[in-house]
Each structure stands twice: as structure tokens, then as C-alpha cells.
Design a protein around this motif. Structure first.
Motif, PDB file in Angstrom:
ATOM      1  N   ARG A   7       5.368 -15.577   0.957  1.00 20.55           N
ATOM      2  CA  ARG A   7       4.140 -16.442   1.134  1.00 20.55           C
ATOM      3  C   ARG A   7       4.248 -17.760   0.812  1.00 20.55           C
ATOM      4  NH1 ARG A   7       4.398 -12.666   4.099  1.00 20.55           N
ATOM      5  NH2 ARG A   7       3.259 -11.219   4.218  1.00 20.55           N
ATOM      6  N   GLN A   8       5.309 -17.748  -0.468  1.00 27.02           N
ATOM      7  CA  GLN A   8       4.666 -18.868  -1.188  1.00 27.02           C
ATOM      8  C   GLN A   8       4.518 -20.417  -0.569  1.00 27.02           C
ATOM      9  OE1 GLN A   8       7.060 -18.438  -4.424  1.00 27.02           O
ATOM     10  NE2 GLN A   8       6.028 -16.455  -5.770  1.00 27.02           N
ATOM     11  N   THR A   9       4.486 -21.445  -1.360  1.00 27.57           N
ATOM     12  CA  THR A   9       5.031 -22.971  -0.184  1.00 27.57           C
ATOM     13  C   THR A   9       6.502 -23.023  -1.059  1.00 27.57           C
ATOM     14  OG1 THR A   9       4.239 -23.737  -1.632  1.00 27.57           O
ATOM     15  CG2 THR A   9       2.616 -22.914  -0.352  1.00 27.57           C
ATOM     16  N   TYR A  10       7.302 -23.564  -0.543  1.00 30.69           N
ATOM     17  CA  TYR A  10       8.421 -24.753  -0.870  1.00 30.69           C
ATOM     18  C   TYR A  10       8.587 -24.840  -2.331  1.00 30.69           C
ATOM     19  CZ  TYR A  10       9.838 -23.940   4.511  1.00 30.69           C
ATOM     20  OH  TYR A  10      10.056 -23.229   5.910  1.00 30.69           O
ATOM     21  N   GLY A  11       6.828 -25.312  -1.780  1.00 35.28           N
ATOM     22  CA  GLY A  11       6.299 -25.873  -3.473  1.00 35.28           C
ATOM     23  C   GLY A  11       6.624 -25.252  -4.628  1.00 35.28           C
ATOM     24  N   ILE A 230      11.538 -18.633  11.490  1.00 31.25           N
ATOM     25  CA  ILE A 230      10.524 -19.159   9.866  1.00 31.25           C
ATOM     26  C   ILE A 230       9.506 -18.013  10.349  1.00 31.25           C
ATOM     27  CG2 ILE A 230       9.147 -20.407   9.228  1.00 31.25           C
ATOM     28  CD1 ILE A 230      12.297 -21.426   9.430  1.00 31.25           C
ATOM     29  N   LEU A 231       8.643 -17.787  11.416  1.00 32.29           N
ATOM     30  CA  LEU A 231       7.491 -16.237  11.109  1.00 32.29           C
ATOM     31  C   LEU A 231       8.095 -15.291  10.627  1.00 32.29           C
ATOM     32  CD1 LEU A 231       4.657 -16.259  10.946  1.00 32.29           C
ATOM     33  CD2 LEU A 231       3.905 -16.340  13.267  1.00 32.29           C
ATOM     34  N   GLU A 232       8.883 -14.404  11.866  1.00 37.02           N
ATOM     35  CA  GLU A 232       9.311 -13.025  12.346  1.00 37.02           C
ATOM     36  C   GLU A 232      10.537 -12.980  11.188  1.00 37.02           C
ATOM     37  OE1 GLU A 232       9.651 -12.857  16.613  1.00 37.02           O
ATOM     38  OE2 GLU A 232       7.866 -13.882  17.158  1.00 37.02           O
ATOM     39  N   SER A 233      11.453 -13.996  11.155  1.00 37.44           N
ATOM     40  CA  SER A 233      12.714 -13.069  10.436  1.00 37.44           C
ATOM     41  C   SER A 233      12.527 -13.607   9.185  1.00 37.44           C
ATOM     42  CB  SER A 233      14.031 -13.987  11.020  1.00 37.44           C
ATOM     43  OG  SER A 233      13.875 -13.452  12.245  1.00 37.44           O
ATOM     44  N   VAL A 274       2.852 -18.602   5.422  1.00 39.50           N
ATOM     45  CA  VAL A 274       2.440 -18.981   4.268  1.00 39.50           C
ATOM     46  C   VAL A 274       1.240 -18.204   3.983  1.00 39.50           C
ATOM     47  CG1 VAL A 274       4.415 -19.800   3.318  1.00 39.50           C
ATOM     48  CG2 VAL A 274       2.171 -21.522   3.994  1.00 39.50           C
ATOM     49  N   SER A 275       0.149 -18.140   5.032  1.00 33.75           N
ATOM     50  CA  SER A 275      -1.099 -18.172   5.001  1.00 33.75           C
ATOM     51  C   SER A 275      -1.337 -16.960   5.712  1.00 33.75           C
ATOM     52  CB  SER A 275      -1.950 -19.493   5.904  1.00 33.75           C
ATOM     53  OG  SER A 275      -1.584 -18.821   7.850  1.00 33.75           O
TER      54      SER A 275
END
Ligand code: S5P
Length: 278
Positions: A7-11, A230-233, A274-275
Motif C-alpha cells: 500500500r506504499q507508493t513507489y515514492g 499489479i492489483l491482484e498479485s 495503494v488506495s
């Protein structure tokens, strides 16, 4: 227990890493707002460069197989590096090293391709055990390079499953300075550690076998969508090859359209991840 990197952003995740190549990749993804990597698997320099120039604005990373290029020379590497600066992307030579430490150190540093001198990231099969990491690290670490271990593969019938995958992730944890992540099909968080232990290692997961229009090819490749990946895995980067340049590497307008399409699909899936509160 699932750590919260997903849930963290890439940044935010830049701060979880010390390796310069890992930081560069995350910074590039955050800056350009893309988690798309394009795999440029063509045999002629002219096509190779045309594809890279076309997809450059949409990618965080270009993945190469320089050993398939028929007219390879050092000038091509200079042109690749110039594009990497012009378009702001990271370079990943998908060499899949798989030998003893001494041999891989020579293959990485020397020969025709001198991979370590220009590729920010490369990868290795964990099959020889930890010595493959020390061999590659002896060359790559002083240059600020990063390594990905192949802990899973996208192909039908892959042997990289179960305890092989688990042991490979353990190997990576023991070499955090050089191993920045994995080529895998899902997040490797919590793999190979006890269920009640918090996994404090933030590894990057780069995932091939991505396609929006096909389910696979005739040679065992299997595709999933950016959303599944990206979302499910819980993977971080989608690696797309033929889904973007298809059968005609010279049709740059079509390539641009596809690159933008995959970039948007990958970024939308990431934003949803992430959201999400789950
Ligand atoms: O498990 C894997 C690992 C890799 S690095 N499956 C893969 O397909 N790859 C690579 O990703 C493969 O070598 C190729 O360069 C790319 C996928 O290409 P595509 O044309 O099928 O998207």
C-alpha cells in the motif's frame, strides 16, 4: 503477516532501499508515473533503437537481450545509454545468469557485451545457490548495480515453484545489498518465513508474461493482464514485449499507442492498489 509495502507508493518505498539501482527505478517510476517496462526482443539494431525511442516516454525501464542482436557493437550501447538519459529510463539486461560464481563474474564483466558496464540491473537463476550472488556482486556492487533473482517463471510447467521459490527468497534476504528484487508472478512478501513473522524486506517484483490481447503464445508463454499482475498479485512492474510491438517492429505509431495503453492500465491498477483499504 503481510507487511504494508503493497500500500506504499513507489515514492515512499525509495526509503526502504539502499541499493542505487533500486532507488533509481523507484524514483523513475514515481517521477514518470509509470510501472511499465518494455522488453525489446528484436534482432536488428535499427528495430531495437526505433522501438526504444518510440516507447521511451512511457516506460520506467527497458529490458534487453543484447545477445540476440545480429549487428551488435559498442556504439549500440552508447545509443541505448543516450536514450536512457533522453527518455529517463533504467536499463535491465535480461541475461539470466546461471553458472558458478567465477564464471558469471566473467560473463557479467567481460566478453563482447560487458553487461556490468552499462546495465543498471541484471538477473540470475538461483539454481547454483548463493555463490551466484557473490560472484555477480563482486563485479556489480562496486558499480552500484542491482540484481533480480528469478524465483518464479511465466511459462507453463515451470520448475521454479514451492521450496525452490522459498529458498531463493531466503537467499535474497541474505544478500540485501545487491539483490533488489525478483522476477516473479506475485509478491514474494512473507514467502519462506514463518507465518507469524513480520517480513521487513521490501523487494521489487518485476513481472513478465503480461498481455491485454492474448493468453499466451505457441511456445509455453502465459499472459495475464496488468490488473491481475499489479492489483491482484502485488507485483510492481509489468514487463511487456510482443504485446507492444507485435509482429511489426517498424510500425512506431502503433507501438506508441500500445505503450500508452499498457502504461495507463498498469498505473490504474497501481493506484487502485495503494488506495485500497483491505
Ligand atoms: O518468467 C519469465 C521471465 C522472463 S525475464 N518469463 C519471461 O517471459 N521473461 C522474459 O520476458 C522473456 O525472456 C521475454 O524477453 C519477455 C517476455 O516477452 P513477451 O513478448 O512474451 O511479452
Amino acid at each position: 503477516m503481510m507487511a504494508s509495502f503493497l500500500r506504499q507508493t513507489y515514492g515512499q518505498r525509495i526509503h526502504n532501499h539502499n541499493n542505487p539501482a533500486a532507488k533509481l527505478l523507484l524514483e523513475t517510476m514515481e517521477r514518470k508515473k509509470t510501472n511499465l517496462a518494455v522488453s525489446v526482443d528484436v534482432t536488428k539494431s535499427k528495430d531495437f533503437l526505433a522501438i526504444i525511442d518510440a516507447v521511451g516516454p512511457f516506460v520506467c525501464l527497458i529490458k534487453t537481450h543484447v545477445d540476440i542482436i545480429e549487428d551488435f557493437d559498442q556504439l549500440l550501447i552508447k545509443q541505448l545509454q543516450d536514450f536512457s538519459v533522453k527518455h529517463d529510463f533504467v536499463i535491465f539486461e535480461d541475461r539470466k545468469f546461471a553458472d558458478i560464481g567465477n564464471t558469471v563474474a566473467l560473463q557479467y564483466s567481460s566478453g563482447v557485451h560487458k553487461i556490468a558496464s552499462w546495465s543498471h540491473i541484471t538477473n540470475a537463476h538461483p539454481v547454483p545457490g548463493p555463490s551466484i550472488i557473490s560472484g555477480l556482486s563482486s563485479i556489480g556492487l562496486p558499480l552500484g548495480r542491482g540484481l533480480l533473482l528469478l524465483t518464479e517463471m511465466s511459462t507453463k510447467g515451470t520448475l521454479a515453484v514451492g521450496s525452490y521459490t522459498e529458498e531463493a527468497v531466503r537467499m535474497a534476504r541474505a544478500h540485501r545489498d545487491f539483490v533488489i528484487g525478483f522476477i516473479a508472478q506475485r509478491s514474494m512478501q512473507g514467502i519462506g518465513i514463518q507465518a507469524d513473522t513480520v517480513d521487513g524486506d521490501d523487494f521489487l517484483v518485476l513481472t513478465p508474461g503480461v498481455g491485454l490481447d492474448a493468453k499466451g503464445d505457441s511456445m509455453g508463454q502465459q499472459y495475464r493482464t496488468p490488473r491481475q499482475v499489479i492489483l491482484e498479485s502485488g507485483c510492481d512492474v509489468i514487463i511487456v514485449g510482443r504485446g507492444i510491438y507485435g509482429k511489426d517492429p517498424s510500425f512506431v505509431d502503433g507501438i506508441r499507442v500500445q505503450a500508452k495503453r499498457y502504461m495507463e492500465a498498469g498505473w490504474e491498477a497501481y493506484q487502485e492498489r495503494v488506495s485500497s483499504q483491505a
